[in-house]
Design an enzyme around this catalytic site. Structure first.
Site, PDB file in Angstrom:
ATOM      1  N   HIS A 260       4.076  -0.051 -16.174  1.00  0.00           N
ATOM      2  CA  HIS A 260       5.439  -0.293 -15.693  1.00  0.00           C
ATOM      3  C   HIS A 260       6.470   0.607 -16.361  1.00  0.00           C
ATOM      4  O   HIS A 260       7.658   0.343 -16.267  1.00  0.00           O
ATOM      5  CB  HIS A 260       5.838  -1.754 -15.932  1.00  0.00           C
ATOM      6  CG  HIS A 260       5.148  -2.741 -15.039  1.00  0.00           C
ATOM      7  ND1 HIS A 260       3.836  -3.092 -15.202  1.00  0.00           N
ATOM      8  CD2 HIS A 260       5.586  -3.447 -13.967  1.00  0.00           C
ATOM      9  CE1 HIS A 260       3.501  -3.988 -14.282  1.00  0.00           C
ATOM     10  NE2 HIS A 260       4.544  -4.211 -13.520  1.00  0.00           N
TER      11      HIS A 260
ATOM     12  N   TYR B 157       1.374   5.914  -7.807  1.00  0.00           N
ATOM     13  CA  TYR B 157       0.278   6.890  -7.811  1.00  0.00           C
ATOM     14  C   TYR B 157      -0.646   6.814  -6.597  1.00  0.00           C
ATOM     15  O   TYR B 157      -1.184   7.846  -6.182  1.00  0.00           O
ATOM     16  CB  TYR B 157      -0.534   6.783  -9.110  1.00  0.00           C
ATOM     17  CG  TYR B 157       0.276   7.096 -10.350  1.00  0.00           C
ATOM     18  CD1 TYR B 157       1.297   8.045 -10.324  1.00  0.00           C
ATOM     19  CD2 TYR B 157       0.032   6.438 -11.553  1.00  0.00           C
ATOM     20  CE1 TYR B 157       2.051   8.324 -11.455  1.00  0.00           C
ATOM     21  CE2 TYR B 157       0.777   6.708 -12.695  1.00  0.00           C
ATOM     22  CZ  TYR B 157       1.786   7.653 -12.642  1.00  0.00           C
ATOM     23  OH  TYR B 157       2.522   7.923 -13.755  1.00  0.00           O
ATOM     24  N   PRO B 158      -0.874   5.632  -6.001  1.00  0.00           N
ATOM     25  CA  PRO B 158      -1.712   5.655  -4.782  1.00  0.00           C
ATOM     26  C   PRO B 158      -1.131   6.555  -3.691  1.00  0.00           C
ATOM     27  O   PRO B 158      -1.855   7.011  -2.817  1.00  0.00           O
ATOM     28  CB  PRO B 158      -1.723   4.191  -4.331  1.00  0.00           C
ATOM     29  CG  PRO B 158      -1.484   3.409  -5.580  1.00  0.00           C
ATOM     30  CD  PRO B 158      -0.539   4.259  -6.400  1.00  0.00           C
TER      31      PRO B 158
ATOM     32  N   PHE C 203       7.296   0.496  -8.938  1.00  0.00           N
ATOM     33  CA  PHE C 203       7.357   1.008 -10.316  1.00  0.00           C
ATOM     34  C   PHE C 203       6.707   2.379 -10.325  1.00  0.00           C
ATOM     35  O   PHE C 203       5.789   2.643  -9.533  1.00  0.00           O
ATOM     36  CB  PHE C 203       6.584   0.099 -11.286  1.00  0.00           C
ATOM     37  CG  PHE C 203       7.310  -1.151 -11.676  1.00  0.00           C
ATOM     38  CD1 PHE C 203       8.089  -1.195 -12.836  1.00  0.00           C
ATOM     39  CD2 PHE C 203       7.221  -2.287 -10.900  1.00  0.00           C
ATOM     40  CE1 PHE C 203       8.756  -2.352 -13.201  1.00  0.00           C
ATOM     41  CE2 PHE C 203       7.888  -3.446 -11.264  1.00  0.00           C
ATOM     42  CZ  PHE C 203       8.658  -3.487 -12.412  1.00  0.00           C
ATOM     43  N   ASP C 204       7.151   3.220 -11.258  1.00  0.00           N
ATOM     44  CA  ASP C 204       6.577   4.547 -11.484  1.00  0.00           C
ATOM     45  C   ASP C 204       5.073   4.617 -11.263  1.00  0.00           C
ATOM     46  O   ASP C 204       4.584   5.291 -10.374  1.00  0.00           O
ATOM     47  CB  ASP C 204       6.915   5.010 -12.906  1.00  0.00           C
ATOM     48  CG  ASP C 204       6.982   3.842 -13.891  1.00  0.00           C
ATOM     49  OD1 ASP C 204       5.956   3.188 -14.092  1.00  0.00           O
ATOM     50  OD2 ASP C 204       8.089   3.586 -14.436  1.00  0.00           O
TER      51      ASP C 204
ATOM     52  N   ALA D 110       0.859  -1.189   0.000  1.00  0.00           N
ATOM     53  CA  ALA D 110       0.000   0.000   0.000  1.00  0.00           C
ATOM     54  C   ALA D 110       0.891   1.234   0.000  1.00  0.00           C
ATOM     55  O   ALA D 110       1.520   1.556   1.010  1.00  0.00           O
ATOM     56  CB  ALA D 110      -0.908  -0.003   1.221  1.00  0.00           C
ATOM     57  N   GLU D 111       0.933   1.921  -1.127  1.00  0.00           N
ATOM     58  CA  GLU D 111       1.934   2.972  -1.302  1.00  0.00           C
ATOM     59  C   GLU D 111       1.642   4.219  -0.477  1.00  0.00           C
ATOM     60  O   GLU D 111       2.568   4.883   0.007  1.00  0.00           O
ATOM     61  CB  GLU D 111       2.060   3.325  -2.792  1.00  0.00           C
ATOM     62  CG  GLU D 111       2.641   2.206  -3.649  1.00  0.00           C
ATOM     63  CD  GLU D 111       1.656   1.086  -3.940  1.00  0.00           C
ATOM     64  OE1 GLU D 111       0.434   1.290  -3.711  1.00  0.00           O
ATOM     65  OE2 GLU D 111       2.070   0.003  -4.386  1.00  0.00           O
TER      66      GLU D 111
END
Lengths: 328, 362
Positions: A131, A90-91, A85-86, A61-62
């Protein structure tokens, strides 16, 4: 210290190892960074060497990863976190733009966040959907963030060490297609300052301004151009924020022509910012409008089509040819 | 023997030690706080209520930009800080000014955000109070990080992380609970369920039996308390803090309370709820029931009343006096706190603004 031949991945690993040895408040965490050593092996061996309180896996969970890093930085640690990964970062976007970037400002400097968010980014490795994004413009647009990206093995080591020592949060963008290429380097000599660009190649005719994964392509294009009789300067930004206006503008004024090379889509991007800055500051030195070689304004394509999306030597040379060398 | 599930699930009914009529009740798991604690709580409730009333009045006078009042929720606000030690941390939301003030933060600095002078007015390290969070639940992962760092350093700090019922719908709430549980971080997640997220009622936030039930999915023990019963809150939160400090990991507490007033002065609650819904909650007021109980015990003597009233008068005066002068704001501050070392670009923009202001003055 002697020169050794190592890859960027190994240099980053060494930078983490050295930083964790030098300062025990440095902790590394994220997804698969423990026993596995990261999907790109950047954290290889760190848990074994420093224990799982210093380098550890987290739930997947980023926002939680970045949010926890904020709290740990508030409480005396220097967290380094990895977004796998890039596009999987986003989360965490809200945590990055609303908290990481703003904490110093909203508390009038009372709370500082010395933390690093490492993001493997960009295409060129045949990655499937989500990715291969170049997400640097989102972060560069956010006041309060520092955004750096190495293009060489030596800079990867030096920039990561500087980023971890930095008093403010740094988004550290790692061009994954450059992870494995090896160079002979002496890591102790790697001292790139955050906020300083570097001239990688000198040439009198035009300047290529590039960063991250676009730098080797620009250098290759300059090599070909030299063979064809045109001498190109290549500037490697290294640091997107803070932006080194001085080095960039000096090169452009010296050469009078410029092409910006970037792997990200061009619209509302770091590359458009560079063109705007150069045009505002160097207009009377310019013999031609500044050109750009960027990705198309499309989602990053599937692996079999990515070669059409990435900046190429030919596109760079064509852009250089278009710099109005003669009146038409 | 209780099952794991039984250990994680909250009580069938919210814990209530003093009911709305001021009548005390025994509870198998929680004991009434001491006389001293309840008298201290009474004094703080009177002061907290006055803070809410005075701040709302100052909004009407144009001295504050906005004030999300915790009127009716003061027992939650105060219990949350009364159970903490000096070294513990508080992570408040925008509705938790009374909590912040009761933690020792200067009342005027507490209101800096809502006055519009700056985003956060106090030094978070002085009283271990994080900046008020206006985005929902984003402060909860930070609370986990502070708690986890404390554990790594071998400190016995506990972090009290406040959130509302609406905030429990945000992803960060779930990620924070999960991270805290996995790392056994000493965090007490304290939900003030006041039934409304601006206009949206609890039924549109969650279909769970209670918000405290959300803990079980993460392995976090949940408990629920009557949010207008200071005695029950002190017992439940106090036990949760003790457990977290003892290394038993995070705890999730839900207080059932009610937002008696509108979301803020800018809100019109009549558009989404009826007065007859509000009326029963006025009968459950946290101050009245505690007053009744203390009177029946014969503990509420003149000394206590005078002390309590003096504290309330003092905080009201502090707000009136402190918010009366027109605040000095310095445009140079706009650029001063972005980075440890100001970038060249920001220096140029600061110079631009200075010149612009100089021209206006000339």
């Amino acid at each position: 210290m002697t020169h050794t031949k190592i890859s960027m991945a190994q240099a980053l690993n060494q930078a983490l190892r050295d930083a964790m040895t030098a300062d025990e408040s440095v902790v590394m965490f994220g997804e698969d960074v423990g026993a596995l050593g990261g999907v790109f092996r950047i954290t290889d061996g760190l848990t074994a060497e420093f224990g799982d309180k210093r380098c550890f896996d987290t739930p997947l969970a980023e926002a939680g990863i970045v949010g926890m890093a904020v709290g740990m930085a508030m409480n005396g640690m220097r967290p380094v976190v990895e977004m796998q990964f890039d596009a999987f970062g986003y989360p965490a976007f809200e945590q990055v733009v609303s908290h990481v970037a703003k904490m110093r400002n909203r508390t009038r400097g009372r709370v500082q966040l010395p933390m690093v968010i490492r993001i493997p980014y960009g295409g060129g490795i045949g990655g499937v959907e989500h990715h291969s994004d170049s997400s640097e413009s989102y972060f560069a647009h956010t006041p309060g963030l520092t955004v750096v990206t190495p293009a060489t093995v030596a800079d990867a080591y030096g920039l990561l060490r500087r980023a971890i020592e930095f008093p403010d949060p740094v988004v550290f963008m790692e061009p994954k297609k450059l992870y494995w290429a090896k160079e002979e380097v002496d890591l102790t000599e790697s001292q790139p300052g955050i906020g300083t660009a570097v001239v990688r190649r000198d040439g009198a005719d035009a300047t290529l301004i590039a960063y991250g994964p676009a730098v080797p392509v620009a250098l290759e294009a300059a090599e070909v151009a030299a063979a064809e009789g045109r001498q190109l300067t290549v500037v490697d930004l290294r640091s997107v924020v803070p932006f080194d206006d001085e080095t960039v503008c000096a090169a452009v004024r010296r050469t009078g022509r410029a092409v910006v090379v970037a792997e990200a889509s061009g619209f509302a991007s770091v590359s458009s910012e560079i063109v705007a800055r150069v045009t505002e500051k160097c207009f009377h030195s310019l013999a031609a409008p500044v050109r750009r070689v960027t990705a198309f304004d499309i989602p990053f394509p599937p692996p079999k089509l990515e070669k059409y999306q990435l900046p190429s030597v030919d596109r760079i040379l064509d852009a250089v040819d278009d710099l109005q060398w003669e009146d038409s | 023997m209780t099952t794991v599930e039984e250990q994680l699930l909250p009580s069938a009914e919210p814990v209530c030690l003093i009911d709305q009529n001021g009548v005390p009740h025994d509870h198998p798991s929680y004991r009434l706080p001491t006389k001293e604690a309840l008298l201290d709580g009474y004094t703080q409730l009177i002061r907290g209520r006055r803070f809410n009333d005075q701040a709302s009045a100052l909004v009407r006078q144009g001295r504050l930009a906005v004030y999300p009042s915790s009127f009716g929720q003061e027992a939650c606000q105060l219990a949350a800080t009364m159970v903490l030690r000096d070294g513990d941390w508080l992570f408040p939301t925008y509705r938790d000014s009374v909590s912040i003030m009761s933690r020792g933060v200067d009342p005027i600095e507490t209101l800096t955000l809502l006055r519009g002078d700056w985003h956060s007015g106090y030094d978070p390290y002085e009283h271990k109070v994080a900046p008020q969070a206006t985005p929902l639940a984003t402060q909860l992962p930070h609370a986990v990080g502070v708690a986890h760092a404390a554990r790594l350093k071998g400190e016995d700090t506990v972090v009290m992380a406040l959130v509302g019922d609406g905030g429990t719908s945000e992803g960060d709430f779930h990620e924070a609970l999960n991270f805290a549980a996995v790392f056994q971080a000493p965090v007490v997640f304290f939900i003030q369920n006041n039934e409304y997220a601006i206009s949206v009622p609890l039924s549109r936030q969650s279909a769970a039996p209670s918000l405290a039930h959300k803990g079980i999915g993460y392995g976090v023990p949940g408990e629920r308390a009557d949010g207008n019963d200071l005695a029950g809150l002190l017992a439940v939160l106090g036990q949760a803090v003790d457990k977290a400090r003892a290394g038993e990991g995070p705890q999730l507490i839900e207080a059932h309370t009610y937002r008696v007033q509108a979301h803020t002065n800018a809100d019109d609650a009549s558009r989404y709820r009826q007065d007859d819904e509000v009326a029963p909650w006025l009968d459950r007021d946290p101050i009245e029931r505690l007053t009744t109980y203390l009177e029946q015990q014969g503990w509420l003597d003149d000394d206590v009343r005078v002390t309590a009233e003096a504290g309330a008068v003092e905080v009201a005066a502090q707000l009136r006096d402190g918010l009366m002068p027109e605040p000095e704001v310095d445009p140079a501050d706009l650029f001063a706190h972005l980075y440890a070392a100001e970038t060249q670009q920001l220096q140029q923009q600061a110079a631009f603004l200075r010149d612009e202001l100089a021209r206006e003055e000339a």
